[in-house]
Design a protein around this motif. Structure first.
Motif, short mmCIF file in Angstrom:
data_model
loop_
_atom_site.label_atom_id
_atom_site.label_comp_id
_atom_site.label_asym_id
_atom_site.label_seq_id
_atom_site.Cartn_x
_atom_site.Cartn_y
_atom_site.Cartn_z
N MET A 1 0.85 -1.19 0.00
CA MET A 1 0.00 0.00 0.00
C MET A 1 0.89 1.24 0.00
SD MET A 1 -2.97 -1.20 2.68
CE MET A 1 -1.89 -1.09 4.10
N ASP A 2 0.81 2.01 -1.06
CA ASP A 2 1.58 3.24 -1.20
C ASP A 2 0.65 4.44 -1.31
OD1 ASP A 2 3.69 1.35 -3.41
OD2 ASP A 2 4.07 1.83 -1.30
N SER A 3 1.21 5.61 -1.12
CA SER A 3 0.44 6.86 -1.21
C SER A 3 -0.85 6.77 -0.39
CB SER A 3 0.11 7.17 -2.68
OG SER A 3 1.28 7.27 -3.45
N LEU A 4 -0.71 6.31 0.82
CA LEU A 4 -1.88 6.09 1.66
C LEU A 4 -2.59 7.40 1.99
CD1 LEU A 4 -0.39 3.31 3.89
CD2 LEU A 4 -2.57 3.14 2.69
N LYS A 5 -3.92 7.29 2.07
CA LYS A 5 -4.79 8.43 2.35
C LYS A 5 -5.57 8.16 3.64
CE LYS A 5 -5.61 9.03 -2.62
NZ LYS A 5 -6.66 9.10 -3.68
N PRO A 6 -6.04 9.20 4.30
CA PRO A 6 -6.84 8.99 5.51
C PRO A 6 -8.04 8.08 5.25
CG PRO A 6 -6.15 11.27 5.38
CD PRO A 6 -5.73 10.63 4.09
N GLU A 7 -8.61 8.14 4.07
CA GLU A 7 -9.78 7.30 3.77
C GLU A 7 -9.43 5.83 3.60
OE1 GLU A 7 -8.84 10.14 2.21
OE2 GLU A 7 -9.26 10.02 0.04
N ASP A 8 -8.14 5.50 3.63
CA ASP A 8 -7.73 4.09 3.61
C ASP A 8 -7.77 3.48 5.01
OD1 ASP A 8 -5.22 5.02 1.22
OD2 ASP A 8 -7.13 3.99 0.82
N THR A 9 -8.01 4.29 6.01
CA THR A 9 -8.09 3.78 7.38
C THR A 9 -9.21 2.76 7.51
OG1 THR A 9 -7.19 5.81 8.33
CG2 THR A 9 -8.53 4.42 9.78
N ALA A 10 -8.86 1.56 7.98
CA ALA A 10 -9.82 0.47 8.08
C ALA A 10 -9.14 -0.74 8.69
CB ALA A 10 -10.36 0.10 6.69
N VAL A 11 -9.94 -1.74 9.00
CA VAL A 11 -9.39 -3.05 9.33
C VAL A 11 -9.29 -3.82 8.02
CG1 VAL A 11 -9.71 -5.21 10.59
CG2 VAL A 11 -10.40 -3.04 11.63
N TYR A 12 -8.11 -4.36 7.75
CA TYR A 12 -7.87 -5.08 6.51
C TYR A 12 -7.85 -6.58 6.78
CZ TYR A 12 -6.88 -0.80 3.99
OH TYR A 12 -6.99 0.43 3.39
N TYR A 13 -8.58 -7.31 5.94
CA TYR A 13 -8.71 -8.75 6.09
C TYR A 13 -8.16 -9.48 4.87
CZ TYR A 13 -12.12 -7.42 9.68
OH TYR A 13 -12.74 -6.88 10.78
N CYS A 14 -7.42 -10.52 5.13
CA CYS A 14 -7.02 -11.45 4.08
C CYS A 14 -8.19 -12.40 3.88
CB CYS A 14 -5.77 -12.20 4.52
SG CYS A 14 -5.16 -13.41 3.33
N VAL A 15 -8.57 -12.64 2.63
CA VAL A 15 -9.74 -13.46 2.37
C VAL A 15 -9.47 -14.47 1.27
CG1 VAL A 15 -11.38 -11.68 3.12
CG2 VAL A 15 -10.68 -11.76 0.73
N ARG A 16 -10.14 -15.60 1.37
CA ARG A 16 -10.12 -16.60 0.30
C ARG A 16 -11.47 -16.49 -0.41
NH1 ARG A 16 -9.37 -22.77 1.99
NH2 ARG A 16 -11.53 -22.46 2.65
N LEU A 17 -11.41 -16.30 -1.72
CA LEU A 17 -12.63 -16.08 -2.49
C LEU A 17 -13.20 -17.38 -3.03
CD1 LEU A 17 -11.52 -12.94 -4.56
CD2 LEU A 17 -12.45 -13.06 -2.25
N ARG A 18 -14.53 -17.42 -3.12
CA ARG A 18 -15.18 -18.60 -3.69
C ARG A 18 -14.93 -18.66 -5.19
NH1 ARG A 18 -18.69 -21.76 -1.47
NH2 ARG A 18 -19.13 -20.28 0.19
N ASP A 19 -14.93 -17.51 -5.83
CA ASP A 19 -14.65 -17.44 -7.26
C ASP A 19 -14.19 -16.03 -7.62
OD1 ASP A 19 -18.22 -17.62 -7.64
OD2 ASP A 19 -17.00 -15.81 -7.50
N TRP A 20 -13.91 -15.80 -8.87
CA TRP A 20 -13.32 -14.53 -9.29
C TRP A 20 -14.29 -13.35 -9.13
CZ3 TRP A 20 -8.60 -13.05 -9.63
CH2 TRP A 20 -8.25 -11.89 -10.30
N SER A 21 -15.56 -13.61 -9.03
CA SER A 21 -16.51 -12.51 -8.87
C SER A 21 -16.26 -11.73 -7.58
CB SER A 21 -17.95 -13.03 -8.87
OG SER A 21 -18.23 -13.74 -7.66
N GLY A 22 -15.70 -12.40 -6.59
CA GLY A 22 -15.39 -11.72 -5.34
C GLY A 22 -16.60 -11.43 -4.47
N THR A 23 -17.73 -12.01 -4.76
CA THR A 23 -18.95 -11.73 -4.01
C THR A 23 -19.08 -12.59 -2.76
OG1 THR A 23 -20.19 -13.26 -5.40
CG2 THR A 23 -20.19 -10.94 -6.04
#
Length: 120
Positions: A83-105
């Motif tokens: 993560m580069d050029s970070l902005k205040p709006e990037d503030t959040a809890v970040y989660y690593c996730v395994r996706l069911r498929d490429w749709s990401g839903t």
């Protein structure tokens, strides 16, 4: 135990950089589409990046395109988010996730999250 463990979050000033890491245990990442999602207080969860099983195909949300880069090292069973050029709006809890498929839903597994705070 099947799990994802994130690390690398922290406090950074606007314009700064952080690198998040995700280590998988109990299963091999090489057969999985992986991603990073984030959630800020009062906001909906957002999938910010995803990467295909071989690390060739990637997709980044418009909100982070050009600033964040997802990558993976299957031999180490790890996924990363630079993560580069970070902005205040990037503030959040970040989660690593395994996706069911490429749709990401839909996610089939997620970690405990790591806090990223961008502030001056």
């Amino acid at each position: 135990q099947v799990q994802l463990v994130e690390s690398g979050g922290g406090f950074v000033q606007p314009g700064g950089s952080l690198r998040l890491s995700c280590t998988a245990s109990g299963f091999s990442l090489r057969d999985s589409i992986m991603g990073w999602a984030r959630q800020a207080p009062g906001k909906e969860r957002e999938l910010v990046a995803r990467i295909g099983e071989f690390g060739v195909a990637t997709k980044h949300a418009d909100s982070v395109k050009g600033r964040f880069t997802i990558s993976r090292r299957n031999a180490k069973n790890e996924v990363y988010l630079q993560m580069d050029s970070l902005k205040p709006e990037d503030t959040a809890v970040y989660y690593c996730v395994r996706l069911r498929d490429w749709s990401g839903t839909s996610f089939t597994l997620w970690g405990q999250g790591t806090q990223v705070t961008v502030s001056s």
